[in-house]
Enzyme design. Structure first.
Site, PDB file in Angstrom:
ATOM      1  N   ASP A 240       9.176   1.218  -2.557  1.00  0.00           N
ATOM      2  CA  ASP A 240       9.338   2.268  -1.554  1.00  0.00           C
ATOM      3  C   ASP A 240      10.785   2.399  -1.088  1.00  0.00           C
ATOM      4  O   ASP A 240      11.048   2.925  -0.016  1.00  0.00           O
ATOM      5  CB  ASP A 240       8.415   2.034  -0.350  1.00  0.00           C
TER       6      ASP A 240
ATOM      7  N   CYS B 252     -12.625  11.474   4.104  1.00  0.00           N
ATOM      8  CA  CYS B 252     -12.530  11.197   5.541  1.00  0.00           C
ATOM      9  C   CYS B 252     -13.636  11.905   6.324  1.00  0.00           C
ATOM     10  O   CYS B 252     -14.044  11.434   7.390  1.00  0.00           O
ATOM     11  CB  CYS B 252     -11.172  11.638   6.080  1.00  0.00           C
TER      12      CYS B 252
ATOM     13  N   CYS C 161      -8.816   7.161  13.388  1.00  0.00           N
ATOM     14  CA  CYS C 161      -7.405   6.785  13.260  1.00  0.00           C
ATOM     15  C   CYS C 161      -6.523   7.631  14.166  1.00  0.00           C
ATOM     16  O   CYS C 161      -5.520   7.137  14.713  1.00  0.00           O
ATOM     17  CB  CYS C 161      -6.947   6.886  11.808  1.00  0.00           C
TER      18      CYS C 161
ATOM     19  N   CYS D 220      -4.537   5.990  18.247  1.00  0.00           N
ATOM     20  CA  CYS D 220      -3.077   5.831  18.312  1.00  0.00           C
ATOM     21  C   CYS D 220      -2.609   5.656  19.757  1.00  0.00           C
ATOM     22  O   CYS D 220      -2.815   6.547  20.592  1.00  0.00           O
ATOM     23  CB  CYS D 220      -2.384   7.031  17.683  1.00  0.00           C
TER      24      CYS D 220
ATOM     25  N   CYS E 103       2.506  -1.591  13.707  1.00  0.00           N
ATOM     26  CA  CYS E 103       1.236  -1.331  14.392  1.00  0.00           C
ATOM     27  C   CYS E 103       0.171  -1.092  13.332  1.00  0.00           C
ATOM     28  O   CYS E 103       0.397  -0.354  12.378  1.00  0.00           O
ATOM     29  CB  CYS E 103       1.377  -0.106  15.299  1.00  0.00           C
TER      30      CYS E 103
ATOM     31  N   CYS F  72      -4.257   2.363  13.523  1.00  0.00           N
ATOM     32  CA  CYS F  72      -4.878   3.471  12.799  1.00  0.00           C
ATOM     33  C   CYS F  72      -5.514   3.016  11.492  1.00  0.00           C
ATOM     34  O   CYS F  72      -6.485   3.620  11.014  1.00  0.00           O
ATOM     35  CB  CYS F  72      -3.883   4.600  12.560  1.00  0.00           C
TER      36      CYS F  72
ATOM     37  N   CYS G 151     -10.255   2.263  10.477  1.00  0.00           N
ATOM     38  CA  CYS G 151     -10.783   3.098   9.391  1.00  0.00           C
ATOM     39  C   CYS G 151     -12.084   2.502   8.840  1.00  0.00           C
ATOM     40  O   CYS G 151     -12.113   1.349   8.401  1.00  0.00           O
ATOM     41  CB  CYS G 151      -9.753   3.201   8.271  1.00  0.00           C
TER      42      CYS G 151
END
Length: 357
Positions: free
Chosen positions: A135, A189, A195, A199, A242, A245, A249
């Site tokens: 990444d 989803c 999610c 937050c 964090c 989220c 799930c």
């Protein structure tokens, strides 16, 4: 067209042997809408101070913009599924919460090592040009991985797999080979918004729309300035990233910890570090503690800033002696965070002194 089922199967088998839990194939131009969405996101300023996102946006929009010879994408994923509840430390204000992905070894090294080994395997069987990415390069791993069928982008913007949930590190191999693409994964989803709802800083402006400037992961990792006052209470005791989220799930019910790569198993000192100990770190101590960890790249000053915010949220006057020395820090960002923490702790009830250190 290199359309040999045996070649693709051999690549999948070797990927599994190397520790990847998923492997899929897509055309290099398989995610045309992702580039347009990226440009809208950047234009809105939602990348905050991550200037590197904008600097190479023209290359990031498509693999062929980065490397015109690319014909196919091989998308791969390693699991770092946790064995315990990532939200368990929310009720332990004297401890710092570190995102699950950073509690073990640095994923960049582990994933890239696997990608390079798989690349050598491919070239030995089908001479070609290829490039590997984790990444740190301008490629859009998540939409390309979705196009390759190994998952879909959830409403929290991260990739979700029906088998491995969302605890996944992604890697890509771009190749000049013309490989038969797999079918893209569809969105599973449904109407779930857990999610988005969980937050702490309301960083989501709808499904798959995140403002990084409000995201705790961005604020504690990427952002090098003062953490905006309006988000400090919401940060709680999170000192690096964090997981909220991801943790809520429902698809993570299927993410077996047994599939997690052993390199990502949590180190004891990173799974539940004491704020008091972290606030006592100097640069040498920081480097020693976080050697081999992805956390090392943020440096001691940013870590101390984060820990001061967490200390201010702890309600524990017992941390005052750990915070006070930082009032004189030559870095104004650290000194200001210490002042804020002292003000918060001055308002804490004396009974909070019984909280864990």
């Amino acid at each position: 067209m290199t359309n040999s089922a045996s070649l693709k199967e051999a690549i999948r088998d070797e990927a599994a042997r190397l520790g990847f839990v998923s492997c899929g194939f897509a055309r290099a131009d398989a995610a045309p809408d992702a580039g347009a969405e990226l440009k809208r996101w950047l234009a809105a300023g939602h990348h905050g101070t991550m200037g590197w996102m904008a600097e190479r946006a023209d290359q990031r929009v498509s693999p062929t913009a980065l490397w015109p010879e690319a014909r196919s994408v091989i998308a791969l994923a390693m699991s770092y599924a946790p064995a315990s509840n990532p939200l368990a430390l929310a009720e332990e204000p004297g401890l710092g919460r570190v995102s699950v992905y950073a509690q073990g070894g640095d994923y960049h090294k582990t994933v890239k090592k696997g990608l390079k080994a798989l690349a050598r395997f491919i070239v030995d069987r089908a001479p070609s040009e290829l490039k590997v990415f984790v990444d740190t390069a301008p490629v859009m791993e998540k939409p390309l991985s979705a196009a390759a069928g190994i998952g879909w982008q959830g409403k929290h913007t991260n990739l979700v797999s029906r088998t491995h949930g969302s605890w996944l590190f992604l890697g890509l191999i771009l190749t000049s080979l013309e490989l038969e693409p797999d079918s893209p994964e569809t969105d599973h989803c449904g109407s779930c918004t857990r999610c988005l709802d969980v937050c702490p800083t309301q960083a989501f402006d709808g499904a798959r729309r995140i403002d990084a400037r409000r995201c705790i992961s961005y604020l504690t990792i990427e952002h090098d300035g003062p953490i905006p006052t309006e988000y400090r209470k919401a940060i709680g005791n999170r000192i690096y990233g964090c997981d909220d989220c991801l943790a809520v799930c429902p698809w993570n019910r299927f993410a077996g910890q047994a599939a997690a790569n052993q390199a990502f198993l949590p180190r004891a000192e990173l799974a539940a570090p004491r704020l008091g100990d972290l606030l006592a770190l100097d640069d040498a101590g920081f480097r020693a503690m976080f050697a081999g960890s992805a956390i090392k790249r943020i440096g001691v000053k940013r870590m101390v800033r984060n820990c001061l915010i967490a200390a201010g949220n702890s309600g524990d006057p017992g941390l005052v002696d750990k915070v006070r020395p930082h009032l004189a820090d030559p870095d104004p960002i650290v000194a200001e965070a210490a002042q804020w923490a002292m003000e918060q702790l001055a308002q804490a009830p004396s009974s909070a002194a019984t909280q864990r250190l």
